[in-house]
Motif scaffolding. Structure first.
Motif, PDB file in Angstrom:
ATOM      1  N   THR A  39       0.615  -1.163  -0.010  1.00  0.00           N
ATOM      2  CA  THR A  39       0.125  -0.042   0.199  1.00  0.00           C
ATOM      3  C   THR A  39       0.979   1.168   0.142  1.00  0.00           C
ATOM      4  O   THR A  39       0.237   2.276   0.040  1.00  0.00           O
ATOM      5  N   LYS A  40       2.085   1.236  -0.208  1.00  0.00           N
ATOM      6  CA  LYS A  40       3.015   2.365  -0.052  1.00  0.00           C
ATOM      7  C   LYS A  40       2.515   3.359  -1.116  1.00  0.00           C
ATOM      8  O   LYS A  40       2.133   3.138  -2.420  1.00  0.00           O
ATOM      9  N   THR A  41       2.426   4.548  -0.821  1.00  0.00           N
ATOM     10  CA  THR A  41       2.261   5.809  -1.409  1.00  0.00           C
ATOM     11  C   THR A  41       0.635   5.940  -1.723  1.00  0.00           C
ATOM     12  O   THR A  41       0.467   7.026  -2.279  1.00  0.00           O
ATOM     13  N   PHE A  81       6.877  -4.828   6.455  1.00  0.00           N
ATOM     14  CA  PHE A  81       7.865  -3.842   6.051  1.00  0.00           C
ATOM     15  C   PHE A  81       8.935  -4.531   5.277  1.00  0.00           C
ATOM     16  O   PHE A  81       9.616  -5.699   5.518  1.00  0.00           O
ATOM     17  N   GLN A  82       9.000  -3.909   3.884  1.00  0.00           N
ATOM     18  CA  GLN A  82       9.874  -4.659   3.127  1.00  0.00           C
ATOM     19  C   GLN A  82      10.649  -3.443   2.254  1.00  0.00           C
ATOM     20  O   GLN A  82      11.397  -4.031   1.358  1.00  0.00           O
ATOM     21  N   GLY A  83      11.194  -2.368   2.991  1.00  0.00           N
ATOM     22  CA  GLY A  83      11.813  -1.409   2.243  1.00  0.00           C
ATOM     23  C   GLY A  83      13.209  -1.556   3.011  1.00  0.00           C
ATOM     24  O   GLY A  83      13.443  -2.372   3.828  1.00  0.00           O
ATOM     25  N   MET A 207       6.345  -9.814  -7.261  1.00  0.00           N
ATOM     26  CA  MET A 207       5.671  -8.678  -7.069  1.00  0.00           C
ATOM     27  C   MET A 207       4.446  -8.539  -8.116  1.00  0.00           C
ATOM     28  O   MET A 207       4.265  -9.656  -8.791  1.00  0.00           O
ATOM     29  N   SER A 208       3.899  -7.380  -8.717  1.00  0.00           N
ATOM     30  CA  SER A 208       2.682  -7.437  -9.765  1.00  0.00           C
ATOM     31  C   SER A 208       3.483  -7.756 -11.015  1.00  0.00           C
ATOM     32  O   SER A 208       2.449  -8.840 -11.674  1.00  0.00           O
ATOM     33  N   ASN A 209       4.617  -7.616 -11.452  1.00  0.00           N
ATOM     34  CA  ASN A 209       4.860  -8.295 -12.619  1.00  0.00           C
ATOM     35  C   ASN A 209       5.704  -9.736 -12.758  1.00  0.00           C
ATOM     36  O   ASN A 209       5.821 -10.073 -14.000  1.00  0.00           O
ATOM     37  N   ARG A 223       4.159 -10.042  -2.542  1.00  0.00           N
ATOM     38  CA  ARG A 223       3.931  -8.712  -2.280  1.00  0.00           C
ATOM     39  C   ARG A 223       3.379  -7.906  -3.587  1.00  0.00           C
ATOM     40  O   ARG A 223       4.215  -7.544  -4.266  1.00  0.00           O
ATOM     41  N   ILE A 224       2.069  -7.568  -3.756  1.00  0.00           N
ATOM     42  CA  ILE A 224       1.671  -6.805  -4.812  1.00  0.00           C
ATOM     43  C   ILE A 224       1.080  -5.491  -4.456  1.00  0.00           C
ATOM     44  O   ILE A 224       0.099  -5.463  -3.715  1.00  0.00           O
ATOM     45  N   GLY A 225       1.465  -4.611  -5.185  1.00  0.00           N
ATOM     46  CA  GLY A 225       0.890  -3.108  -4.922  1.00  0.00           C
ATOM     47  C   GLY A 225       0.204  -2.907  -6.141  1.00  0.00           C
ATOM     48  O   GLY A 225      -1.168  -2.887  -6.370  1.00  0.00           O
ATOM     49  N   SER A 226       0.659  -2.479  -7.349  1.00  0.00           N
ATOM     50  CA  SER A 226       0.039  -1.718  -8.534  1.00  0.00           C
ATOM     51  C   SER A 226      -0.989  -2.516  -9.009  1.00  0.00           C
ATOM     52  O   SER A 226      -1.816  -2.042  -9.656  1.00  0.00           O
ATOM     53  N   GLN A 227      -0.659  -3.859  -9.328  1.00  0.00           N
ATOM     54  CA  GLN A 227      -1.668  -4.635  -9.857  1.00  0.00           C
ATOM     55  C   GLN A 227      -3.283  -4.643  -9.209  1.00  0.00           C
ATOM     56  O   GLN A 227      -4.129  -4.950  -9.821  1.00  0.00           O
TER      57      GLN A 227
HETATM   58  C1  PLP Z   1       6.909  -1.624  -4.093  1.00  0.00           C
HETATM   59  C2  PLP Z   1       7.461  -3.056  -3.680  1.00  0.00           C
HETATM   60  C3  PLP Z   1       6.579  -4.247  -4.054  1.00  0.00           C
HETATM   61  C4  PLP Z   1       5.029  -3.954  -4.903  1.00  0.00           C
HETATM   62  O1  PLP Z   1       5.403  -3.724  -6.062  1.00  0.00           O
HETATM   63  P1  PLP Z   1       4.486  -3.705  -7.376  1.00  0.00           P
HETATM   64  O2  PLP Z   1       5.164  -3.630  -8.581  1.00  0.00           O
HETATM   65  O3  PLP Z   1       3.435  -2.544  -7.127  1.00  0.00           O
HETATM   66  O4  PLP Z   1       3.432  -4.777  -7.182  1.00  0.00           O
HETATM   67  C5  PLP Z   1       6.930  -5.416  -3.389  1.00  0.00           C
HETATM   68  N1  PLP Z   1       8.035  -5.539  -2.923  1.00  0.00           N
HETATM   69  C6  PLP Z   1       9.031  -4.509  -2.740  1.00  0.00           C
HETATM   70  C7  PLP Z   1      10.252  -4.754  -2.043  1.00  0.00           C
HETATM   71  C8  PLP Z   1       8.741  -3.099  -3.068  1.00  0.00           C
HETATM   72  O5  PLP Z   1       9.543  -2.364  -2.704  1.00  0.00           O
END
Ligand code: PLP
Length: 232
Positions: A39-41, A81-83, A207-209, A223-227
């Motif tokens: 959900t970042k941003t 937390f994955q940053g 991730m999304s892609n 870990r899925i954001g943009s999709q």
């Molecule tokens: C942003 C991020 C994601 C999610 O990325 P999307 O391409 O938006 O799905 C997953 N893992 C990490 C480490 C990220 O920084």
């Protein structure tokens, strides 16, 4: 239902159907794969919608953002937390993140363990982030992570920390490698670690892609954001 809620709901259904297909193809169970919505941003209103749609695993990359969102939302959410970790942010991260995916050195692990002890948390879940980069000297390919050659020692050391529960390995596919090859390599590294340390058996990848490739290669946490939430 608001327009935004329909949009997120449809995107989530489409991701769920792709997860189901990938799980089937891999001969695995849907329940073996945890979907983390990154959900970042995105604004709190989007996170509230995700919550209403039944999601409970939320991922954030920055302490400044995650700490605020975690305070505003229901307490039955699991925060991931994955940053990239900045040492001076660990104290705050320890207060809101239930699972930390991006531990890549012993100093951070040891500090997080001590902070968790202070907070009365006896088993903070962590993953070690592994670098799958093939070229150590190319800074553009550097996305964080311990080198595979350091993993066994780091795993052994982290397992001895009193307040961490080291559950697996995390990686991001490098830009210059196909997701399929990257996650195959991660699975191999994970198998080696698991044979010496059987409890370190989870894989956070995809991730999304590239989440389908990750599921095929054993990912237990995607870990899925943009999709789900759209472009940032
Ligand atoms: C942003 C991020 C994601 C999610 O990325 P999307 O391409 O938006 O799905 C997953 N893992 C990490 C480490 C990220 O920084």
């Amino acid at each position: 239902m608001s327009a935004r809620k329909s949009e997120i709901s449809e995107a989530l259904a489409s991701v769920e159907s792709r997860i189901s297909k990938a799980v089937l193809k891999a001969g695995r169970l849907r329940s073996d794969v945890k979907l983390i919505v990154v959900t970042k941003t995105f604004p709190l209103t989007d996170l509230e919608i995700c919550y209403e749609l039944g999601l409970r695993e939320f991922g954030e990359n920055r302490d400044q953002e995650g700490s605020v969102k975690a305070l505003e939302l229901p307490s039955d959410i699991n925060w991931h937390f994955q940053g990239q970790i900045q040492s001076n942010k660990l104290k705050s991260i320890a207060t809101w993140a239930d699972v930390v995916h991006s531990i890549d050195n012993f100093a951070h692990a040891s500090k997080l363990s001590a902070l968790s002890t202070d907070l009365g948390v006896s088993s903070k879940e962590v993953f070690i982030q592994v670098s799958l980069d093939t070229n150590k000297s190319d800074p553009s390919s550097e996305r964080g992570g311990a080198w595979p050659s350091e993993l066994a020692t780091l795993t052994e050391q982290i397992l001895e920390l009193p307040s961490l529960d080291l559950i697996g390995l995390m990686a991001v596919a490098p830009l210059n490698l196909s997701p399929d090859l990257a996650f195959e390599k991660l699975f191999q590294i994970s198998s080696e670690i698991r044979s010496d340390f059987p409890t370190v058996n989870r894989i956070s990848a995809g991730m999304s892609n590239d989440f389908e490739a990750a599921i095929l290669h054993g990912a237990t946490h995607i870990r899925i954001g943009s999709q789900i939430l759209g472009l940032r």
